[in-house]
Scaffold this active site. Structure first.
Site, short mmCIF file in Angstrom:
data_model
loop_
_atom_site.label_atom_id
_atom_site.label_comp_id
_atom_site.label_asym_id
_atom_site.label_seq_id
_atom_site.Cartn_x
_atom_site.Cartn_y
_atom_site.Cartn_z
N ARG A 55 16.27 31.17 74.59
CA ARG A 55 15.13 31.60 75.38
C ARG A 55 14.55 30.51 76.28
O ARG A 55 14.38 30.69 77.48
CB ARG A 55 13.99 32.10 74.47
CG ARG A 55 14.14 33.50 73.98
CD ARG A 55 13.55 33.63 72.59
NE ARG A 55 14.46 32.98 71.68
CZ ARG A 55 15.49 33.59 71.09
NH1 ARG A 55 15.64 34.87 71.23
NH2 ARG A 55 16.33 32.93 70.34
N THR A 56 14.21 29.37 75.67
CA THR A 56 13.42 28.38 76.40
C THR A 56 14.21 27.80 77.57
O THR A 56 13.68 27.65 78.68
CB THR A 56 12.96 27.27 75.43
OG1 THR A 56 12.41 27.90 74.28
CG2 THR A 56 11.92 26.38 76.06
N LYS A 83 29.06 9.64 73.75
CA LYS A 83 29.68 8.30 73.82
C LYS A 83 28.65 7.23 73.48
O LYS A 83 28.87 6.05 73.69
CB LYS A 83 30.23 8.06 75.23
CG LYS A 83 31.27 9.06 75.66
CD LYS A 83 31.66 8.81 77.11
CE LYS A 83 32.44 9.98 77.68
NZ LYS A 83 32.45 9.97 79.15
N ARG A 105 14.03 19.24 75.37
CA ARG A 105 14.00 19.68 73.96
C ARG A 105 14.77 18.64 73.17
O ARG A 105 15.88 18.24 73.56
CB ARG A 105 14.64 21.06 73.78
CG ARG A 105 14.79 21.39 72.30
CD ARG A 105 15.13 22.82 72.04
NE ARG A 105 13.98 23.70 72.27
CZ ARG A 105 13.95 24.98 71.93
NH1 ARG A 105 15.01 25.54 71.36
NH2 ARG A 105 12.89 25.71 72.18
N HIS A 133 5.53 22.84 70.73
CA HIS A 133 6.30 23.71 71.64
C HIS A 133 5.25 24.40 72.52
O HIS A 133 4.97 25.59 72.38
CB HIS A 133 7.09 24.72 70.81
CG HIS A 133 8.15 25.47 71.57
ND1 HIS A 133 8.29 25.44 72.94
CD2 HIS A 133 9.13 26.31 71.13
CE1 HIS A 133 9.30 26.20 73.31
NE2 HIS A 133 9.83 26.74 72.22
N1 CP Z 1 11.39 30.59 70.89
C1 CP Z 1 12.31 29.62 71.19
O1 CP Z 1 11.98 28.43 71.38
O2 CP Z 1 13.59 30.09 71.28
P1 CP Z 1 14.89 29.22 71.64
O3 CP Z 1 15.11 28.26 70.51
O4 CP Z 1 15.99 30.21 71.83
O5 CP Z 1 14.58 28.45 72.92
#
Ligand code: CP
Length: 306
Positions: A55-56, A83, A105, A133
């Protein structure tokens, strides 16, 4: 705002501005033959993902493209990280190619904060370890605002694996800042130990906790972050903390069911509940694009062009 690292550091005014601009983004693009705005033409957004995401990552990519930015997707699994290249060298390499914003992320809490010390451009936290998040919480808040007509005075139950959940932490700080009452519900083993000063109610009985809620947010049981047995079996967890149709009937008629995804269907949420009209799960995904458009726009233009 130069970066977006946590919801804890946002003022109420900044959070409300993001939600207002989110609404404007949705209105500006919905129904257009070409759903694009020119606001970030000539800018480059890098998605720097050291952890899996569906999603993100795609939502940030879609948001940046809808604002006419160029997008570079970097996946650590297929890069020179394998590496031994460090986060700092990777980030400086991407900056040297002209990145105006880096969406990161990372499994380590605090990695986005470290990037701000090395990079000139904006840094957006797309999830760091169990820490934060922020865009997930903003899209959740936007979804509640639209579905419930507001957030002030509403009661939100966040249920399940709070211990490992950056989504829960970001929602707690944002929702309480916006005037909601937050109730954390889960087994004692999946609630953090140091939450006495968090502005929340704590409960262990899900049936009792569903009475009077306006929204219930079911959290994924994060098997990948669990290095110990936090509950006896998956069936036992579902029996005590899963949202099924019997429990859905305990909630007020207007109350909504949320889940950030990805879901463990049949564990924290029954498939029939996830697919019911009271669930906002796909709507949250759609709203995520508007929220990320708003955040990219505000950070990269200071709200000065659209
Ligand atoms: N909700 C969320 O962060 O989903 P993903 O891990 O798929 O990005």
């Amino acid at each position: 705002m130069k970066h977006l690292l946590t919801t804890k550091e946002l003022t109420r005014e900044e959070a409300e501005l993001i939600l207002d601009v989110t609404e404007q983004m949705a209105e500006a693009v919905t129904g257009r033959e070409v759903p694009k705005l020119p606001a970030l033409r000539g800018r480059t957004v890098v998605n720097l993902f050291y952890e899996d995401s569906t999603r993100t990552r795609t939502s940030f990519e879609t948001a940046a493209k809808r604002l006419s930015a160029d997008v570079v997707n970097f996946a650590a699994k297929t890069s020179s990280v394998n590496k031994g290249e460090s986060l700092r060298d990777t980030a400086l390499t991407l900056q040297a190619m002209g990145a105006d914003a880096v969406v990161i992320r990372h499994p380590a809490a605090g990695a986005p904060q470290r990037l701000t010390e090395w990079l000139d451009g904006a840094v957006l936290n797309a999830g760091d370890g169990t820490h934060a998040h922020p865009t997930q919480a903003l899209l959740d808040a936007y979804t509640m605002r639209r579905r419930l007509g507001g957030i002030e005075g509403r009661t939100v139950a966040i249920v399940g694996d709070i211990l490992h959940s950056r989504v829960a932490r970001s929602n707690i700080w944002l929702l309480t800042k916006l005037g909601a009452n937050v109730r954390l519900v889960g087994p004692p083993t999946l609630l953090p130990k140091d939450i006495d000063d968090w502005p929340v109610e704590i409960a262990y009985d899900l049936d009792a906790s569903l009475k009077g809620v306006d929204a219930v947010m079911m959290l994924r049981v994060q098997h990948e972050r669990q290095n110990a047995a936090f509950f006896p079996t998956a069936n036992e967890y579902a029996r005590l903390y899963g949202l099924d149709e019997r429990r859905l009937a305990l909630m007020p008629d207007h109350a909504i069911v949320m889940h950030p995804g990805p879901m463990n269907r049949g564990m924290e949420i029954a498939a029939s509940v996830a697919d019911s009209p009271r669930a906002t799960i796909t709507e949250q995904v759609t709203n995520g694009v508007w929220v990320r458009m708003a955040v990219l726009y505000l950070l990269l233009t200071n709200g000065e062009s659209k």
